[in-house]
Write a protein that holds these residues in place. Sequence first.
Motif, PDB file in Angstrom:
ATOM      1  N   GLU A 306       1.232  -1.469  -0.351  1.00 22.17           N
ATOM      2  CA  GLU A 306       0.038  -0.060   0.289  1.00 22.17           C
ATOM      3  C   GLU A 306       1.070   1.162  -0.341  1.00 22.17           C
ATOM      4  OE1 GLU A 306      -3.522   1.903   2.262  1.00 22.17           O
ATOM      5  OE2 GLU A 306      -2.975   0.306   3.247  1.00 22.17           O
ATOM      6  N   ARG A 309       2.095   1.614  -3.734  1.00 23.83           N
ATOM      7  CA  ARG A 309       1.625   2.360  -4.456  1.00 23.83           C
ATOM      8  C   ARG A 309       1.222   3.656  -4.136  1.00 23.83           C
ATOM      9  NH1 ARG A 309      -1.803  -2.028  -3.799  1.00 23.83           N
ATOM     10  NH2 ARG A 309      -3.005  -1.354  -1.773  1.00 23.83           N
ATOM     11  N   LYS A 313       1.581   7.255  -6.709  1.00 22.01           N
ATOM     12  CA  LYS A 313       0.730   8.371  -6.216  1.00 22.01           C
ATOM     13  C   LYS A 313       1.237   9.932  -6.698  1.00 22.01           C
ATOM     14  CE  LYS A 313      -3.430   6.213  -5.287  1.00 22.01           C
ATOM     15  NZ  LYS A 313      -3.959   5.847  -5.367  1.00 22.01           N
TER      16      LYS A 313
END
Length: 496
Positions: A306, A309, A313
């Motif tokens: 997570e 990710r 981003k």
Amino acid sequence: MNIRSQVSMVFHLDKCIGCHTCSLACKNLWTDRPGTEYMWWNNVETKPGTGYPTLYEDQEQYDGGWVLEDGKLRLKLGSKKSELINIFYNPRLPTLDDYYHPFTYRYSDLVDAPQGDDQPVARPISMITGDDMEIEAGPNWDDSMSGSGIYAANDPNLKTLTEEERRRFFELQQLVYFYLPRMCNHCLNPSCVAACPSGAIYKRGEDGIVLVSQDKCQGWRMCVSGCPYKKVYFNWNSGKAEKCILCYPRMEMGEAPACMHSCVGKIRYLGVVLYDADRIEETASKPDSELVEAQRDMLLNPFDPEVIREALKCGIDLKIVESAQKSPIYKYVKQWRMALPLHPEWRTLPMLFYVPPLLPVTATLTQEGCYEMEADFFSSLESARLPIRYMASLFSAGDEAEVIAVYRKLLAVRIFKRAETVGDISMETARHALEEARLTPEEVEGIYYMTALAGADERMVVPPFLREQAIELGVDTQDFQEQRGVGTLYWPTRGL
Ligand code: SF4
Ligand code: SF4
């Protein structure tokens, strides 16, 4: 989450031999110019001692860093308004005497001396005026135990000890010291940045290095007062502030900073860490007893899918994430919880962490005048020659439990490896030590390897800098930080 990457450092104090090679490497590279004679962007202090500039830790005198007021953070220097009113008169600055009057020697006295009966002597002369001078202080004047009675006795951290502890501490056979190398901490919540009325100091978007824009600096010196570590300096020749740039030109070429590269004791570790910038204010506002844990908590696990990710981003390149996975800093600070920030109570969230020195703890003086290892390792912590309270004053805002937890780990590693290799301690005792320190044998091996065996590229994992990409994305500018709200605390001049 607003994930950012930060170049961070760990110094393992048990390994520092106080040779000052780091300071000289830095001096030769960056501060060998007019106006910088007295500057040591990297210096090595003896502790207990008063440091450089002298008594920089006394924030009653200098008002550096942040304080909590009604649960809100504010600069200890005062409000922006009062800062601006006093901009032409700032008494909270170290004087040249607090640093030292820079000197050199008239070497020509040696080289050009006529033949004579006496050995020629090179006289000390001022580097500013060229006049003869009597040297009365220097950046490492209280090096090792020279002048301990004066300098060590004035160490502000000794105030945490009782009269009796102080008296015992200065008995000759108890005297003890260690080295504390210091440089800019490239803080996450830098009070130097917040104190600058010209917005000249900024934190680079892609790596968190704190820099002074020489074009924007107006020479107000509020940053010098604002930094509690006194790691911004005023160049009297250019009229601008200067500070450690973490050798970014070297790092952009894949080389470690000069102080790290040259470190004789191999005490220095470097790597990138990922953190959540949205938590800067919340973390810096914690009560003293929670500061270390909260700062540790801000650092994110670079292996967590997570986090990866979210990092991607937020514009962080995968190569930086991979570099963070190899970072020795993440291991020492977060995984092993062995490296602590210097004076976290100043609330700048420093990104340089220290493994506190254990050496003085394990040895005691016998009747015969020899030092020997304590048989009961853990109870020896109570009678440490450098009291835990003193170390806690330096590294954990007074929270002794944090320092004790680190010492237990350092001791457990020694006990375990000694049981394994020398064999004069039973494996049962070693396993008990591991349980007490909450370490697994695998972790012990990891700590031992990183402390004693790791090569330069494992100790210093220089991240890929991707400078062109950062410029293309616009993440290298101050404007970028504002848009992203990267620690609104960086920009308190706005909204005045
Ligand atoms: S130590 Fe922190 S507050 Fe001081 S100059 Fe460096 S970044 Fe600024
Ligand atoms: S070069 Fe390394 S070992 Fe020597 S004083 Fe500096 S930090 Fe310590």
